[in-house]
Each structure stands twice: as structure tokens, then as C-alpha cells.
Design a protein around this motif. Structure first.
Motif, PDB file in Angstrom:
ATOM      1  N   ILE A 130      -8.919  -3.269  -2.561  1.00  0.00           N
ATOM      2  CA  ILE A 130      -8.343  -2.161  -1.791  1.00  0.00           C
ATOM      3  C   ILE A 130      -6.849  -2.367  -1.593  1.00  0.00           C
ATOM      4  O   ILE A 130      -6.047  -1.429  -1.731  1.00  0.00           O
ATOM      5  CB  ILE A 130      -9.068  -2.046  -0.438  1.00  0.00           C
ATOM      6  N   ASP A 131      -6.465  -3.607  -1.304  1.00  0.00           N
ATOM      7  CA  ASP A 131      -5.054  -3.917  -1.060  1.00  0.00           C
ATOM      8  C   ASP A 131      -4.206  -3.647  -2.294  1.00  0.00           C
ATOM      9  O   ASP A 131      -3.130  -3.042  -2.207  1.00  0.00           O
ATOM     10  CB  ASP A 131      -4.940  -5.377  -0.628  1.00  0.00           C
ATOM     11  N   THR A 132      -4.676  -4.070  -3.445  1.00  0.00           N
ATOM     12  CA  THR A 132      -3.904  -3.858  -4.676  1.00  0.00           C
ATOM     13  C   THR A 132      -3.915  -2.404  -5.132  1.00  0.00           C
ATOM     14  O   THR A 132      -3.021  -1.987  -5.866  1.00  0.00           O
ATOM     15  CB  THR A 132      -4.456  -4.741  -5.800  1.00  0.00           C
ATOM     16  N   LYS A 133      -4.918  -1.643  -4.699  1.00  0.00           N
ATOM     17  CA  LYS A 133      -4.976  -0.240  -5.108  1.00  0.00           C
ATOM     18  C   LYS A 133      -4.044   0.636  -4.283  1.00  0.00           C
ATOM     19  O   LYS A 133      -3.383   1.536  -4.827  1.00  0.00           O
ATOM     20  CB  LYS A 133      -6.411   0.271  -4.993  1.00  0.00           C
ATOM     21  N   TYR A 134      -3.982   0.380  -2.980  1.00  0.00           N
ATOM     22  CA  TYR A 134      -3.227   1.266  -2.102  1.00  0.00           C
ATOM     23  C   TYR A 134      -1.873   0.692  -1.682  1.00  0.00           C
ATOM     24  O   TYR A 134      -1.115   1.380  -1.004  1.00  0.00           O
ATOM     25  CB  TYR A 134      -4.051   1.577  -0.847  1.00  0.00           C
ATOM     26  N   ASN A 135      -1.563  -0.534  -2.058  1.00  0.00           N
ATOM     27  CA  ASN A 135      -0.272  -1.141  -1.727  1.00  0.00           C
ATOM     28  C   ASN A 135       0.336  -1.721  -2.998  1.00  0.00           C
ATOM     29  O   ASN A 135      -0.384  -2.130  -3.916  1.00  0.00           O
ATOM     30  CB  ASN A 135      -0.430  -2.241  -0.666  1.00  0.00           C
ATOM     31  N   ASP A 136       1.661  -1.754  -3.027  1.00  0.00           N
ATOM     32  CA  ASP A 136       2.359  -2.292  -4.194  1.00  0.00           C
ATOM     33  C   ASP A 136       3.450  -3.289  -3.825  1.00  0.00           C
ATOM     34  O   ASP A 136       4.216  -3.719  -4.691  1.00  0.00           O
ATOM     35  CB  ASP A 136       2.960  -1.155  -5.031  1.00  0.00           C
TER      36      ASP A 136
END
Length: 760
Positions: A602-608
Motif C-alpha cells: 500500500i505504501d509503495t502504491k500510494y506514496n512515492d
């Protein structure tokens, strides 16, 4: 409430919400009603006297010992006053029905169990006259025991062994349990001599302190391993990989060596009979099949290892972070104790109510023995089935509560940037959130597992009952159904666990959380496969490490007992307990790793990592992301060089129109970039397809090698059914979700498109 097609909370923030609402409230009410029904069954057994008959005991005429009884119509010697007769005495306590697992002897209520051996009927008379405890049937006078002709059938079998009453259940039990040796040998099938059984039991009795100490050692080792596994995870993973590869290569080489040796020296003697020659030829073909199958398996394994090696680093990073989680949340180590205690209390209650049901109902006279028994008849017989469903559902509910509790605590840990500002007790906060908001979600997930587990258990029961009686087709069909249900249950368990984590984050209903978690998992299918394959095997090695360490310590401590036969049962008890303890603790570790992976995805999908979209992940996971980005940039540089070389070659060709050619070239470059992007997104789908095809080929080859020719077609059909029912739908669903989740054009691509339009 939410269902699979609900549009509830269409915009996901994927943060632990403080403002929560109750989820799946109807399922919580349904589960509450079901639990009330379970309690009603217990109340029914108490009101109808089943509980009293179990605890106080009853005789063969329907009279409960220790109380005044009512007359049962059609049953002689019923309705007696047994206020002074509080113990159940069996005329022949050694007459055990091994199949039904009960004593087939006439039971009487007596006031005292015989403390010493009675060898003659005169002894029976003396015991009755002195103590007032008549050991023969009620209609026989005690002072006439020696001369009555009915004494052979209505008096206890001589000699009467000395007995003592059980502490709670008031049954006179022989002091010497040697008469139960036949029953024990039937239960413990590997014991053929009762003396061996006695020696094993004596070894356990003599080593009980050592057994307790070794069990405590297994508990300590499990807790230590949960903390230090993050330091040795990388070593374990690469040692495991090397051992698997070397083992497969060595096994394949040995099989080929056996085959070559058989071809060179197997036909050396020319004076063999035809049967021996045919047997030798068949052996050679068998070795060839084995070697060929092992070669194919080794090649596929090497390809998979080469293919998955980059994803192993994520597993190692997750193990490292999971170890930190246990340092920051030490109460996680108490979860196995709490869950085991809850399960133990429920199982004790369930067994007691089941025993109460066994002594409840209407009095029925056994046609074979003539004794009176209590059985549930009519609609009441379905109470046992209701009680059995409750065992599965409530057990799964307790396990699901553990998963939700751990998931809530890990989610709070992951999405808290400053770990020094964590709540004082994240575990207790997670438990309070579970009890206040999400019991309905847990009940729904447990019910779904129950719907799959009960048919599988029923089919397993049928398979065991028909063992040796069914034909090959029925056997294959039953095994296929059981295998499919087992696979479905494992998949649902994994999906439920991630759905609980999504509920802990978004406070959504079960179906909505399961859908969101499923989309995240499908987008990272190969990472999931790697973590489950490598991570589970590493944890399995940890369990084996704890078992072997405990067993080795047991061998050292038991070394003073020179009778090595007495080692067997204590070591088996210690190894079994240590494996169960290791499984309980490392299962918590596995849940933590799975929840961390979902949070990471989830972190890598919605944050960059840009301002406003900073990562929440730990330093170890950040290093993994940075290394992955460096690798992607290197790949992109290689692609850009190829594109430049292609563009330079295109510039040397004559151009018809500068503007049109430039626009066409820019459009083609843009389409190439989009094509490369789509190709990268479809790589997961293609790799999953290849993995499933390899898996099917390995299954077919293993069945071909290990089964007889008559059963090969059936086993092949089983593989095809599994492929069509599990692997193919999984691939189709993966493709469908991938198409639904197709990324929109990136800003850079949009800006390039705008530039192209402006230029044109």
C-alpha cells in the motif's frame, strides 16, 4: 454493512482511522444468536439431567447415583432411592468395547468401592454386611450371595480387583489398570507387547521433571528465535536456497548414475531367466523415468530460483522489520498464550457439553445387552450437529480475533512515522478496537472458513469409512474434492488475514476489505508467491531448529537412563510439544510478516517519497525500494540508449516532411514508451502464467513416476481438475484485475502529448 459489490468508501486513504464505525453488525448479531444457541444446549443438558448423569453416574436401569429417582415406564428396578449410593460400580470393568470405546458391563450404584481384592462370594457377602455396599444386583439379598444360582450373572466377576473412585466422576476404577492393556494396545497400534507399553509409561513417570523442563526450554527458544530471526534471516534464506539447489542437483546426478550403472552392469550375466530379464528391463525404464523427471524438476527449479532471486531481498527485509516490531511491541509474544488459553477453555467446555449430550435424552433399552441407555431421539439428535458446527465456527472466530489483534497492532506500528510516539499499549488498543467495532467482521470471516472446512471434514470422514471398499474412480474423486477444498481453505485463510488488516486500516466491512486487499495482492502476485514460499520455508526451518535443539537436550538429559526403550515416549512428547509451541509463536511472526507486506504494498502504491507523499516504511524496506529504483533506472538507461540508436538510424533516412516526420517520430517515441510501460505491467501476468504451467508439468511428471499405470489416468485427471478449478481461474482473475487496474497515462506522457499537439 457492505458487500462484495458495495461502493462503500470508494476513495481509500489507507491510513489507520481514528473515527471508526461498527462493521458487519448483522453478522455480529447472528454470531451472538448462535452462541446463545450453544449455551441453550448446555442448559438443556443440565435441566434434563444429562449433566448430573455424567458427573454422578447412573446404573444400568436409568437411576442416577446419589439422588432419589423417578420411575421409568417399562424399565425394571428403576425409580430407586440412591441417596446413600454415590458411586458407580461395574460388575466386569475389563469388558471394554474397543469399537464404541465404552464398558459393556452392568453398572450398579454402590455406597463404597471395594478397597481390597475380593476372591469369593463369601468375601462379597462379608464386604456387604460390614460396609453396607452391595456389589450384586439390587434384587439379590446380601446374606444369600454364596448360595444364589443368579450369582454367576448378577454378581461381579471374581476376583473383584481393588478400586478407587475417580475424583470428580464417581466411578469405581480398578487400581491396577492392566485389564485395559488390550484397549491401550488397540489405541497405540505400534505397541505389540503390553510390557513395552508399561515400560514406556514408566519412563514418562520417571522423567516427568525432565519433560516439563524441556517444554519450558522449547518455549524460551521460540521466544528467542522470534527476536533474533531478523539477524539470521538472510543467512537462512541463502543457505536454504543453496541446499535446495545442491540437493536437487545431487539427487538428479545420483539417479542418472544409477541408470548408467544399471545399463552397464545390469545385463552383464547372460544366463538369466526371462522373468529376471524382464524385471531388469522394467527397473531400467523406471530409473530412466525417475532420472528424467528429476532432471525436468531440477531445470524448472533452477529457472524459478534465477527468476525469483531479486524478490528474495524483500522477504529478508520484511523479516528484519518483523523482528523490530517484536522489540517495539513485546506484548505480541503473549498472543499465543492468550489464544491457547481461550481455545483450551472453549474446547474443555465443548467436550463437557458433548459428554452431557451423550447422557441426555430419552431412556432406551439396548437390544443387545438389555441395559438402559439415554439417547437423543427425533429433532433433538440434531443438537449434536449444531454443537459440532459451533466447534468449528467458534474456534475459527478465536483464531481470527488473534489475527485481527495482531494486524491492528502492526498497522499502527507501520503507519506511525516516529516510533517513539507509538501508543503505550498498541496491543490493548487493537483489542479494544476489535471488541468495539469489528467483531462482526471477524465472525463473518470465520463463518466463511467454516463453510469450507465442514464439507472437507465430512468428505475425509467418508473417505476413511470407505477405505478399502471404494473403487479407484471414487477414491480419486474424493481425494480431488478434499484437495480442492483444502486449497480453497488455505487461500481463504490468507485472504481473510489480509482483509482483517485492511479493516484495521480503513474500518471497512469484510467484503470491501477483502476486495481491496485482493486487488493489492494481485498487483504484487509474484512478491506474494516469493514471500510465502521462501518465508514459510524459513519459518519451517526455525520450527525444525527448535524441535531438534529440544530433542538434543532431551537426549543429553535422558542419557542416565540406560534402558533406551524408555526414551521413546518422553522424547516424542517433548518433540510434539516443542513443535506445537514453535508453530504457535512463529505463526504470529508469519502474520506480522504478511501484514507488513500488505502495508508495504500500500505504501509503495500510494506514496512515492515526494513532499506530501512520504513513505512510512522502515529503513530496511527503504533500502530495498532504493535498490529497486536504481535497477529500474539502469534498465531505463539501457532502453533509452537503444532508442537513441534507433532514432539515429532513422535520421539518416530521407524525410518527406520535417514537421510531419517530427510529429510522427515523437508520436512513435511516445507510443514506444507507453508500450514499454504496458509491457512492464504485463510482465507479472506472463511470469505467473509460466510458473503455473511449470507447476502443472511437474505435477504430471511426479504422478507419472510415482503411480502405477492403472492409476495414472486418474491422477492425471486429478491434476487437470486442479488446474481447471484453481490455477486457471486464478490466472484469469489476475488478468481481469490487471485490466481493471490499468494505469492512466503518466504526467510526463501527458505533457509530451500536449507538446506534440502544440507542435502540430
Amino acid at each position: 454493512m457492505g458487500c462484495c459489490g458495495s461502493a462503500e468508501r470508494t476513495k481509500r486513504e489507507w491510513r489507520p482511522l481514528e473515527d471508526r464505525s461498527c462493521t458487519d453488525l448483522p453478522w455480529f448479531l447472528l454470531f451472538t444468536v448462535f452462541c446463545v444457541g450453544m449455551g441453550s444446549i448446555c442448559s438443556f443438558t443440565i435441566v434434563t439431567g444429562g449433566a448430573a448423569r455424567l458427573v454422578f453416574g447412573y446404573d444400568s436401569y436409568g437411576n442416577t447415583c446419589g439422588q432419589r429417582n423417578e420411575l421409568i415406564e417399562g424399565v425394571r428396578l428403576s425409580g430407586l432411592d440412591h441417596t446413600d449410593r454415590k458411586f458407580v460400580f461395574f460388575l466386569d470393568p475389563c469388558n471394554v468395547d474397543i469399537v464404541q470405546r465404552k464398558i459393556r458391563s452392568t453398572a450398579l450404584c454402590v455406597s463404597l468401592c471395594p478397597p481390597e481384592e475380593l476372591n469369593t462370594y463369601q468375601d462379597l457377602k462379608r464386604f456387604a454386611m460390614l460396609n453396607g455396599s452391595e456389589l450384586c444386583s439390587y434384587e439379590l439379598a446380601a446374606h444369600k450371595y454364596p448360595g444364589l444360582p443368579e450369582r454367576f450373572s448378577k454378581c461381579p466377576r471374581l476376583p473383584v480387583p481393588p478400586s478407587k473412585p475417580l475424583p470428580v466422576f464417581n466411578r469405581c476404577t480398578p487400581v491396577d489398570i492392566s485389564c485395559y492393556a488390550k484397549f491401550a494396545e488397540a489405541v497405540v497400534t505400534f505397541v505389540g507387547d503390553s510390557s513395552v507399553l508399561h515400560r514406556l509409561i514408566a519412563g514418562v513417570a520417571a522423567s516427568k521433571e525432565i519433560i516439563i523442563g524441556l517444554c519450558v526450554l522449547a518455549l524460551v527458544l521460540s521466544m528467542i528465535l522470534m527476536v533474533i530471526i531478523r539477524y539470521i534471516s538472510a543467512v537462512l534464506v541463502w543457505i536454504l536456497t543453496a541446499l535446495v539447489v545442491l540437493g536437487s542437483l545431487a539427487g538428479t546426478s545420483v539417479l542418472w548414475w544409477f541408470y548408467i550403472d544399471h545399463r552397464l552392469y545390469g545385463n552383464h550375466t547372460s544366463n538369466r531367466a526371462k522373468e529376471e530379464l524382464q524385471l531388469s528391463r522394467d527397473s531400467g525404464q523406471t530409473l530412466l523415468v525417475y532420472a528424467g523427471a528429476a532432471t525436468v524438476f531440477t531445470i524448472i527449479l533452477l529457472l524459478l530460483m534465477l527468476f525469483m532471486r531479486k524478490r528474495v531481498a524483500l522477504t529478508i527485509a520484511l523479516f528484519h522489520v518483523a523482528g523490530k516490531v517484536f522489540l517495539h511491541l513485546p506484548l505480541l509474544t503473549l498472543q499465543p498464550f492468550v489464544t491457547f488459553l481461550a481455545l483450551l477453555l472453549f474446547w474443555i467446555y465443548w467436550i463437557l457439553v458433548l459428554l452431557f449430550l451423550g447422557t441426555s435424552g430419552n431412556p432406551v433399552q439396548n437390544e443387545e445387552t438389555g441395559l438402559t441407555e439415554f439417547r437423543l431421539t427425533g429433532p433433538l439428535q440434531y443438537l449434536t450437529w449444531y454443537h459440532a458446527v459451533g466447534l468449528v465456527w467458534i474456534t475459527e472466530f478465536i483464531l481470527a480475533c488473534q489475527q485481527m489483534t495482531v494486524a491492528g497492532a502492526v498497522v499502527t506500528y507501520y503507519f506511525t512515522r516516529d516510533k517513539n510516539r507509538l501508543p503505550v499499549t498498541p496491543i490493548l488498543s487493537s483489542i479494544l478496537r476489535l471488541v468495539r467495532y469489528h467483531l462482526g467482521t471477524v465472525a463473518k470471516g470465520a463463518f466463511i472458513i467454516t463453510l469450507v472446512k465442514i464439507p472437507r471434514l465430512f468428505l475425509m470422514y467418508i473417505h476413511n469409512q470407505l477405505k478399502g471398499k471404494e473403487n479407484a474412480c471414487a477414491r480419486c474423486l474424493l481425494k480431488t474434492c478434499i484437495c480442492c477444498l483444502w486449497c480453497l481453505e488455505k487461500c481463504l485463510n490468507y485472504l481473510n488475514q489480509n482483509a482483517y488488516a485492511a479493516t484495521a486500516i480503513n474500518s471497512t466491512s469484510f467484503c470491501t476489505s477483502a476486495r481491496d486487499a485482493f486487488v493489492i495482492l494481485v498487483e504484487n502476485a509474484l512478491r506474494v508467491a516469493t514471500i510465502n514460499a521462501v518465508g514459510d520455508f524459513v519459518l519451517f526451518l526455525g520450527k525444525i531448529l527448535i524441535v531438534t535443539s529440544t530433542a538434543f537436550a532431551g537426549v543429553l538429559l535422558l542419557n542416565y537412563q540406560r534402558d533406551y526403550a524408555e526414551w521413546l515416549l518422553p522424547l516424542m512428547i517433548v518433540c510434539l510439544f516443542s513443535f506445537l509451541v514453535a508453530h504457535c509463536f512463529l505463526s504470529i511472526f508469519e502474520i506480522v510478516v504478511d501484514v507488513l507486506f500488505l502495508c508495504f504494498a500500500i505504501d509503495t502504491k500510494y506514496n512515492d517519497g515526494t513532499p506530501g507523499k512520504e513513505f512510512f516504511m522502515d529503513k530496511a524496506l527503504m533500502e530495498f525500494v532504493e535498490s529497486s529504483r536504481r535497477l529500474e533506472r539502469a534498465v531505463e538507461r539501457g532502453r533509452s540508449r537503444v532508442k537513441e540508436a534507433v532514432s539515429e538510424g532513422a535520421e539518416m533516412k530521407p524525410m518527406v516532411s520535417d514537421s510531419g516526420g517530427g510529429v510522427a517520430k515523437q508520436k512513435s517515441s511516445l507510443s514506444e514508451e507507453v508500450g514499454v510501460e504496458l509491457e512492464g505491467d504485463g510482465g507479472e501476468w506472463e511470469e505467473l502464467q509460466e510458473f503455473q504451467v511449470y507447476y502443472l508439468l511437474v505435477g504430471v511428471l511426479v504422478d507419472w513416476v510415482l503411480t502405477e499405470q492403472s492409476d495414472f489416468v486418474l491422477c492425471l485427471s486429478e491434476d487437470v481438475v486442479l488446474f481447471l478449478c484453481i490455477y486457471l481461474p486464478t490466472s484469469t482473475l489476475f488478468l481481469f484485475v490487471s485490466l481493471l487496474q490499468a494505469p492512466s497515462p503518466t504526467p510526463s506522457a501527458s505533457s509530451q502529448s500536449a507538446t506534440v499537439n502544440a507542435a502540430s
